[in-house]
Design a protein around this motif. Structure first.
Motif, mmCIF file in Angstrom:
data_model
loop_
_atom_site.group_PDB
_atom_site.id
_atom_site.type_symbol
_atom_site.label_atom_id
_atom_site.label_comp_id
_atom_site.label_asym_id
_atom_site.label_seq_id
_atom_site.Cartn_x
_atom_site.Cartn_y
_atom_site.Cartn_z
ATOM 1 N N LEU A 1 -16.871 -56.327 125.863
ATOM 2 C CA LEU A 1 -16.932 -57.682 126.678
ATOM 3 C C LEU A 1 -18.320 -58.543 126.494
ATOM 4 O O LEU A 1 -18.372 -59.447 127.111
ATOM 5 N N LYS A 2 -19.351 -57.837 125.843
ATOM 6 C CA LYS A 2 -20.644 -58.204 125.870
ATOM 7 C C LYS A 2 -20.669 -59.864 125.371
ATOM 8 O O LYS A 2 -21.546 -60.444 126.023
ATOM 9 N N TYR B 1 -10.949 -47.568 135.222
ATOM 10 C CA TYR B 1 -11.474 -46.181 135.326
ATOM 11 C C TYR B 1 -10.942 -45.115 134.211
ATOM 12 O O TYR B 1 -9.820 -44.758 133.993
ATOM 13 N N ASN B 2 -11.938 -45.196 133.343
ATOM 14 C CA ASN B 2 -11.667 -44.155 131.907
ATOM 15 C C ASN B 2 -10.318 -44.812 131.377
ATOM 16 O O ASN B 2 -9.521 -43.972 130.670
ATOM 17 N N SER B 3 -10.159 -46.069 131.299
ATOM 18 C CA SER B 3 -8.935 -46.580 130.675
ATOM 19 C C SER B 3 -9.525 -47.905 129.775
ATOM 20 O O SER B 3 -8.455 -48.832 130.208
ATOM 21 N N ASP C 1 -16.084 -51.460 136.919
ATOM 22 C CA ASP C 1 -16.025 -49.949 136.097
ATOM 23 C C ASP C 1 -16.148 -49.136 137.209
ATOM 24 O O ASP C 1 -17.460 -48.901 137.668
ATOM 25 N N ASN C 2 -15.235 -48.338 137.688
ATOM 26 C CA ASN C 2 -15.337 -47.468 138.782
ATOM 27 C C ASN C 2 -15.840 -45.899 138.446
ATOM 28 O O ASN C 2 -15.179 -45.122 138.502
ATOM 29 N N PHE D 1 -17.271 -46.246 129.302
ATOM 30 C CA PHE D 1 -18.028 -47.488 129.887
ATOM 31 C C PHE D 1 -18.553 -48.135 128.565
ATOM 32 O O PHE D 1 -18.209 -49.464 128.445
ATOM 33 N N LEU D 2 -19.079 -47.472 127.529
ATOM 34 C CA LEU D 2 -19.607 -48.039 126.766
ATOM 35 C C LEU D 2 -18.756 -48.821 125.710
ATOM 36 O O LEU D 2 -19.281 -49.958 125.042
ATOM 37 N N ILE D 3 -17.680 -48.271 125.552
ATOM 38 C CA ILE D 3 -16.621 -49.077 124.767
ATOM 39 C C ILE D 3 -16.350 -50.093 125.311
ATOM 40 O O ILE D 3 -16.170 -51.413 124.578
ATOM 41 N N LEU D 4 -16.019 -50.213 126.732
ATOM 42 C CA LEU D 4 -15.746 -51.301 127.152
ATOM 43 C C LEU D 4 -16.917 -52.637 127.257
ATOM 44 O O LEU D 4 -16.710 -53.708 127.118
#
Length: 308
Positions: free
Chosen positions: A56-57, A13-15, A41-42, A49-52
């Protein structure tokens, strides 16, 4: 679904930076077991979210699920369970990092001790000091006279979380930041109670494990680092959320007389804290209102569209 032994489940969550570091530690430290990593992702801000997602992709072991609402800890993890195929569920806060083959050690311990359903690792803080890996369920003796009195008179001699424990030991409640479950037991008892948005989930679910005559253990050989406070910001709203959850816990697990005594003890505690602590007055006034569930953060969430 591909068979795996361990399903790591964590919430972002934003982290995203915390989540990235956790995933890296899992990939680096987890050996000799098959596993998957499920990241919920909450409803983070789109940028986070896009960074994460970009990080992870290309990691085959990771499943990233975008929730359209911030469902909190319990419901977020239960969403993760929907995608989990492991024999064991490892619920771990995203502001943690594995320090050794934590999952492998916990898996081996549960394999050798069939009566144990839930275990946790040794948690270390930023100064490499031992942090709180376990605690006690709320008891009237504890509220009135402290942990020492509770341990002295309890039939179960659970250890103090202020002493160093070096051997696997039964404990009453494990830290919610690191919970390693037999998946069949977790599912059999119904998983996390999603009425808890934040806080007290670990007390509730540990109590339900004990109620099925299974055991909860602390395994100090397994180790993680936890950046306390990294996943939530503190303040009046979070304090109020804790007590909303605490009231739900008392209402769920205690009879009327015990609830009255425990809430009376809390009343005295918060009354005197009102004159000493920042925001003490606001917390006390919230108690006079019964820490109503209508004020829970769960009712202040907004549904985000896919492009938000």
């Amino acid at each position: 679904m591909k068979h795996v032994e361990i399903s790591f489940i964590t919430i972002n969550y934003n982290s995203s930076q915390h989540t990235i570091e956790l995933v890296n530690s899992i990939l680096l430290k987890t050996i000799d077991v098959s596993y998957e990593i499920i990241v919920i992702d909450n409803a983070s801000e789109l940028k986070d979210f896009l960074i994460l997602r970009e990080f992870l992709k290309d990691i085959e072991k990771v499943k990233l699920v975008r929730n359209s609402i911030n469902a909190g800890f319990s419901a977020g993890n239960m969403l993760g369970v929907n995608y989990a195929g492991g024999q064991y569920y490892f619920f771990i806060n995203n502001d943690c990092k594995l320090l050794n083959n934590t999952a492998g050690i916990l898996k081996k311990f549960l394999e050798l001790n069939k009566e144990v359903a839930l275990a946790t690792a040794q948690i270390l803080d930023a100064n490499n000091n031992y942090s709180s890996s376990y605690k006690q369920f709320p008891h009237l003796l504890k509220q009135l006279f402290g942990n020492s009195a509770q341990r002295k008179f309890s039939k179960n001699k659970f250890p103090s979380n202020k002493i160093r424990v070096v051997e696997p030991t039964q404990v009453e409640v494990v830290s919610g930041s690191c919970m390693f479950f037999r998946s069949d037991v977790f599912c059999d008892i119904g998983g996390f109670d999603t009425v808890f948005f934040l806080y007290c989930e670990e007390e509730d679910i540990a109590k339900r494990v004990w109620d099925t005559n299974r055991k909860v253990f602390f395994v100090p050989e397994a180790q993680i680092y936890h950046e306390a406070g990294g996943s939530t910001e503190q303040g009046f709203v979070m304090q109020r959320e804790f007590y909303i959850s605490y009231y739900h816990l008392l209402n769920k697990h205690y009879n009327r007389a015990s609830r009255l005594l425990l809430k009376s003890a809390l009343f005295s505690k918060l009354f005197f804290r009102m004159f000493k602590k920042k925001m003490g007055m606001k917390v006390f006034l919230s108690m006079l209102g019964g820490f109503s569930e209508k004020n829970s953060l769960r009712y202040y969430q907004k549904v985000k569209k896919n492009n938000e």
